[in-house]
Design a protein around this motif. Sequence first.
Motif, PDB file in Angstrom:
ATOM      1  N   LYS A  67       0.806  -1.221   0.000  1.00 13.99           N
ATOM      2  CA  LYS A  67       0.000   0.000   0.000  1.00 13.99           C
ATOM      3  C   LYS A  67       0.838   1.270   0.000  1.00 13.99           C
ATOM      4  O   LYS A  67       0.515   2.243  -0.685  1.00 13.99           O
ATOM      5  CB  LYS A  67      -0.939  -0.008   1.202  1.00 13.99           C
ATOM      6  CG  LYS A  67      -1.890   1.182   1.251  1.00 13.99           C
ATOM      7  CD  LYS A  67      -2.824   1.074   2.440  1.00 13.99           C
ATOM      8  CE  LYS A  67      -3.761   2.276   2.508  1.00 13.99           C
ATOM      9  NZ  LYS A  67      -4.694   2.180   3.657  1.00 13.99           N
ATOM     10  N   GLN A  68       1.946   1.299   0.777  1.00 12.11           N
ATOM     11  CA  GLN A  68       2.743   2.516   0.899  1.00 12.11           C
ATOM     12  C   GLN A  68       3.247   3.008  -0.467  1.00 12.11           C
ATOM     13  O   GLN A  68       3.316   4.201  -0.717  1.00 12.11           O
ATOM     14  CB  GLN A  68       3.949   2.279   1.831  1.00 12.11           C
ATOM     15  CG  GLN A  68       3.619   2.251   3.307  1.00 12.11           C
ATOM     16  CD  GLN A  68       2.959   0.943   3.714  1.00 12.11           C
ATOM     17  OE1 GLN A  68       3.057  -0.057   2.999  1.00 12.11           O
ATOM     18  NE2 GLN A  68       2.280   0.950   4.842  1.00 12.11           N
ATOM     19  N   LYS A  69       3.601   2.059  -1.326  1.00 13.43           N
ATOM     20  CA  LYS A  69       4.154   2.425  -2.637  1.00 13.43           C
ATOM     21  C   LYS A  69       3.074   2.688  -3.672  1.00 13.43           C
ATOM     22  O   LYS A  69       3.221   3.562  -4.533  1.00 13.43           O
ATOM     23  CB  LYS A  69       5.091   1.316  -3.123  1.00 13.43           C
ATOM     24  CG  LYS A  69       5.773   1.633  -4.439  1.00 13.43           C
ATOM     25  CD  LYS A  69       6.754   0.535  -4.839  1.00 13.43           C
ATOM     26  CE  LYS A  69       7.442   0.879  -6.160  1.00 13.43           C
ATOM     27  NZ  LYS A  69       8.416  -0.181  -6.567  1.00 13.43           N
ATOM     28  N   TRP A  70       1.968   1.933  -3.568  1.00 17.76           N
ATOM     29  CA  TRP A  70       0.974   1.982  -4.637  1.00 17.76           C
ATOM     30  C   TRP A  70      -0.315   2.692  -4.261  1.00 17.76           C
ATOM     31  O   TRP A  70      -1.230   2.795  -5.072  1.00 17.76           O
ATOM     32  CB  TRP A  70       0.635   0.564  -5.115  1.00 17.76           C
ATOM     33  CG  TRP A  70       1.796  -0.110  -5.767  1.00 17.76           C
ATOM     34  CD1 TRP A  70       2.693  -0.944  -5.191  1.00 17.76           C
ATOM     35  CD2 TRP A  70       2.206   0.022  -7.136  1.00 17.76           C
ATOM     36  NE1 TRP A  70       3.639  -1.361  -6.091  1.00 17.76           N
ATOM     37  CE2 TRP A  70       3.360  -0.790  -7.303  1.00 17.76           C
ATOM     38  CE3 TRP A  70       1.710   0.723  -8.230  1.00 17.76           C
ATOM     39  CZ2 TRP A  70       4.019  -0.892  -8.515  1.00 17.76           C
ATOM     40  CZ3 TRP A  70       2.368   0.617  -9.444  1.00 17.76           C
ATOM     41  CH2 TRP A  70       3.510  -0.191  -9.576  1.00 17.76           C
ATOM     42  N   ASP A  71      -0.393   3.194  -3.035  1.00 15.32           N
ATOM     43  CA  ASP A  71      -1.608   3.876  -2.589  1.00 15.32           C
ATOM     44  C   ASP A  71      -1.886   5.103  -3.472  1.00 15.32           C
ATOM     45  O   ASP A  71      -1.012   5.951  -3.671  1.00 15.32           O
ATOM     46  CB  ASP A  71      -1.463   4.323  -1.131  1.00 15.32           C
ATOM     47  CG  ASP A  71      -2.802   4.733  -0.528  1.00 15.32           C
ATOM     48  OD1 ASP A  71      -3.836   4.268  -1.019  1.00 15.32           O
ATOM     49  OD2 ASP A  71      -2.798   5.523   0.439  1.00 15.32           O
ATOM     50  N   GLY A  72      -3.092   5.172  -3.997  1.00 15.47           N
ATOM     51  CA  GLY A  72      -3.468   6.276  -4.874  1.00 15.47           C
ATOM     52  C   GLY A  72      -3.188   6.011  -6.335  1.00 15.47           C
ATOM     53  O   GLY A  72      -3.694   6.721  -7.213  1.00 15.47           O
ATOM     54  N   ARG A  73      -2.374   5.004  -6.614  1.00 16.87           N
ATOM     55  CA  ARG A  73      -2.039   4.673  -7.994  1.00 16.87           C
ATOM     56  C   ARG A  73      -2.859   3.498  -8.507  1.00 16.87           C
ATOM     57  O   ARG A  73      -2.836   3.194  -9.704  1.00 16.87           O
ATOM     58  CB  ARG A  73      -0.547   4.352  -8.100  1.00 16.87           C
ATOM     59  CG  ARG A  73       0.342   5.531  -7.702  1.00 16.87           C
ATOM     60  CD  ARG A  73       1.776   5.120  -7.436  1.00 16.87           C
ATOM     61  NE  ARG A  73       2.439   4.600  -8.613  1.00 16.87           N
ATOM     62  CZ  ARG A  73       3.693   4.159  -8.632  1.00 16.87           C
ATOM     63  NH1 ARG A  73       4.411   4.180  -7.505  1.00 16.87           N
ATOM     64  NH2 ARG A  73       4.218   3.694  -9.749  1.00 16.87           N
ATOM     65  N   LEU A  74      -3.561   2.816  -7.591  1.00 15.65           N
ATOM     66  CA  LEU A  74      -4.416   1.702  -7.977  1.00 15.65           C
ATOM     67  C   LEU A  74      -5.868   2.052  -7.668  1.00 15.65           C
ATOM     68  O   LEU A  74      -6.163   2.658  -6.633  1.00 15.65           O
ATOM     69  CB  LEU A  74      -4.032   0.432  -7.206  1.00 15.65           C
ATOM     70  CG  LEU A  74      -2.636  -0.152  -7.453  1.00 15.65           C
ATOM     71  CD1 LEU A  74      -2.406  -1.342  -6.528  1.00 15.65           C
ATOM     72  CD2 LEU A  74      -2.476  -0.573  -8.908  1.00 15.65           C
ATOM     73  N   SER A  75      -6.744   1.682  -8.563  1.00 19.02           N
ATOM     74  CA  SER A  75      -8.170   1.922  -8.327  1.00 19.02           C
ATOM     75  C   SER A  75      -8.698   0.941  -7.291  1.00 19.02           C
ATOM     76  O   SER A  75      -8.031  -0.039  -6.940  1.00 19.02           O
ATOM     77  CB  SER A  75      -8.950   1.755  -9.631  1.00 19.02           C
ATOM     78  OG  SER A  75      -8.912   0.383 -10.054  1.00 19.02           O
ATOM     79  N   ASP A  76      -9.899   1.202  -6.804  1.00 20.76           N
ATOM     80  CA  ASP A  76     -10.528   0.333  -5.814  1.00 20.76           C
ATOM     81  C   ASP A  76     -10.671  -1.089  -6.355  1.00 20.76           C
ATOM     82  O   ASP A  76     -10.412  -2.073  -5.648  1.00 20.76           O
ATOM     83  CB  ASP A  76     -11.893   0.910  -5.429  1.00 20.76           C
ATOM     84  CG  ASP A  76     -12.546   0.146  -4.299  1.00 20.76           C
ATOM     85  OD1 ASP A  76     -11.836  -0.283  -3.368  1.00 20.76           O
ATOM     86  OD2 ASP A  76     -13.782  -0.040  -4.345  1.00 20.76           O
ATOM     87  N   SER A  77     -11.050  -1.211  -7.617  1.00 21.20           N
ATOM     88  CA  SER A  77     -11.222  -2.527  -8.239  1.00 21.20           C
ATOM     89  C   SER A  77      -9.876  -3.249  -8.370  1.00 21.20           C
ATOM     90  O   SER A  77      -9.790  -4.469  -8.165  1.00 21.20           O
ATOM     91  CB  SER A  77     -11.865  -2.395  -9.628  1.00 21.20           C
ATOM     92  OG  SER A  77     -13.166  -1.846  -9.531  1.00 21.20           O
ATOM     93  N   GLN A  78      -8.829  -2.501  -8.682  1.00 21.48           N
ATOM     94  CA  GLN A  78      -7.508  -3.108  -8.817  1.00 21.48           C
ATOM     95  C   GLN A  78      -6.972  -3.598  -7.472  1.00 21.48           C
ATOM     96  O   GLN A  78      -6.340  -4.655  -7.402  1.00 21.48           O
ATOM     97  CB  GLN A  78      -6.539  -2.100  -9.436  1.00 21.48           C
ATOM     98  CG  GLN A  78      -6.792  -1.817 -10.916  1.00 21.48           C
ATOM     99  CD  GLN A  78      -5.902  -0.715 -11.457  1.00 21.48           C
ATOM    100  OE1 GLN A  78      -5.647   0.290 -10.785  1.00 21.48           O
ATOM    101  NE2 GLN A  78      -5.410  -0.884 -12.688  1.00 21.48           N
TER     102      GLN A  78
END
Length: 568
Positions: A376-387
Motif C-alpha cells: 500500500k505505501q508504494k501503490w496507494d493512490g495509484r491503484l483503483s478500488d477494483s484493482q
Amino acid sequence: MSTAKELHWADYAVVIFSLLLSVSTGVYHALKSHFFPSTTSSKKDDYLMGGRQMPSLPVALSLLTTFLSGILMLGVPAEIYLRGTQIWLNFIVGVISSIITCHVFLPVFYKMNSTCLHEYFVKRYDSLLIRRIFSVMFCFFTLSYMSIVIYAPSVALSEVLEVNKSLLIVIFGISTTLYTCIGGLKAVVWADSIQAVMMYAGVGSLLIKGLMHERVGGISNVMNVAVDSGRMSELLRFNPDIAQYNSFWINIFSGTITWLASFGVNQLAIQRYSSLPSLKQAQTIIYYTLIPFIILCSLVSSVGLVALTYYYNCDPMETAEIHDKDHIVILFARDILQPTPGLFGLYVSCIMAATLSTLSSGMNSMSAAVYEDFIKQKWDGRLSDSQVTLLSKVLVIGTGLLSTGLAFAAEPLGGILRVCISVMGAVSGPMVAIFVMALFFPRSGKFSTLVSFIVSNIAMIIICGFNYFEDPYRDLFLPTNTSTSGCAGLTNSTITLRVAPHYDAHFGDPETSYLARISAYSYAGLGFVLMIAIAIPLTFFEKADKKKRYLSFWARKLVRLILQTGFY
C-alpha cells in the motif's frame, strides 16, 4: 491403521456435500457482491472487512471456529488419551484472554478503523520497520499454523477414506483458496458459521454414540477410568518449575498469553471484530462466544477420555493397529460411528469444517496484512478500488498455494500438537509483549521495542530448537490396561506393552539439557517475560516521542495528569 471396514456411500456423500456447501458459500457471496454491490463501502473494504457491517451471530461463530482447527479435533483428545487432562486447562484459560481482549486491546484497535492491526506501530512509534518485522512474524506464525492444519487431517483421514494424503492436502488447500478468493471476508464468516454447526454435530454424535457403547459403559465408567489411570490427577500438578512437561501454573499464565496472541493481538481476530458496526457489538460477541468456547473445548477433550475407556483394555498403539497417537480419534470414530451410515461421514466433515475454517481465515487475513504492510505505501493512490480488490484476491491465491505447498513439508516435524504448541508458543510471547509495551509503557520507543522483540524471538527459537532435537519428553505416557484377555483374538506375541523409563518422565530425560526440558507449554509466557525484561531497561537509554505517547493505553487514561506533573 487397518482399513478392513469399508465406508458406506452415505459417509462419502456427507463429506462431499459439506465440502460443496463451503465452496458454494463463496460463490454465493461473489455473485451477490458482483450484482448487488455495497453502496456504503468500497470494494476493498467490502472484500476484506465485510463492509464493516457484518451481523453479530456469524462473526461470533467465525471467531469460535477460527482457532479451533483440526489440530484441536485430533491432537487434543490424543494428548489427553496419552498424557492426561492438563491440555484441557490450557484451552479453558482462553476465556481469560478473551475478557482481557474485550476491555484492554479491542477498544484501542477498533477505534483505529484500520484494515490491518499492524498499522498501530506506525501510529505509536512512527516506525514502518517495526510494522513490517511484526508483519513478517505474523505471516510466519500464520503460514506455519496453516500448513500443519492442512497436513494433520489429511494424514489422519487418508487411510480411513482410502484417499491418498497428497490428494487430500490439495483438496483442502484448493477448495479453501477458491471460496476465500472469490467471496472475501463475507464468505469466510458465513462458511465458518456453517462449519461451526458441523463441528458441534460431529463431536456431539461421537460422544453420544461412544458413551452408549457397551465397552464404554456411560459417563460414570469414563470418569472411573480417567481417575484410576491417573489422567485426572494431572490437573493437580502445582509445581511452578518450567522444566517439566506441564503444570497448573504454566497453563494459567502461559496459556493466557498464548490465547492473547490468537484473540487479542492477531489480525485474524481483530479483522472480524472490526467488521462489526460498533465497538459495543464487537465486545458483546466476545462474551457470547465464551460459553460455547468452553463447551466445545470440553466436548472435544472428553472425546479423549471416552476413547481411553473404549481402548483401555486393548490399546491400539500397543497392538500395532496404529503407530501414531494422532490417529487415535479417527480410529475411535470409525469403530463407533461407522455402523450407522452417514455418521462417520459427519465426523469427518466436522474435522474438515474445523480445517477449512482456520485456513480461510488465515488466507483472508494474510492477504490484508501483506497488502497493507508491504504494498500500500508504494501503490496507494495509484491503484483503483477494483484493482486493489483484484490484487487482494491474487494475494489470497498466493497464500493458499504457499500454505498448501508447505503442508507437504510438514511430515518430518512430528506430532501435530507438539509442533503447534512449540512453534506457535515460541513466537506468541513476543507478539503479545510488543503490544503490551506499546500500550502500557509510554516511555517505550523504537529502539527498546525493536531490540527486545528481535532478541526475545531469537532466544525462543533457540530454546524451541533444543526441545525439538533432544525431545526430552518422548517417553512420557500414562498407562493403559492392555492384556490378551482385553484384546480378543490376540496373543502376547502380537502385543507390545510400553515400558515406563527409569526416571520421572514428566520432568524429562535427565540426560538432556535444561533448555530442552523447558516446557513447550511455557514458551509463550517465557517469551513474553523475556521481551518485557529486555525492553524496560532499554527505555531509559532512549528518548521517546512525546507526541506518540497518547496512543498507549496507560497514557490515554492519564495524559492530563502526566502533563500536569511534568513527567515529560
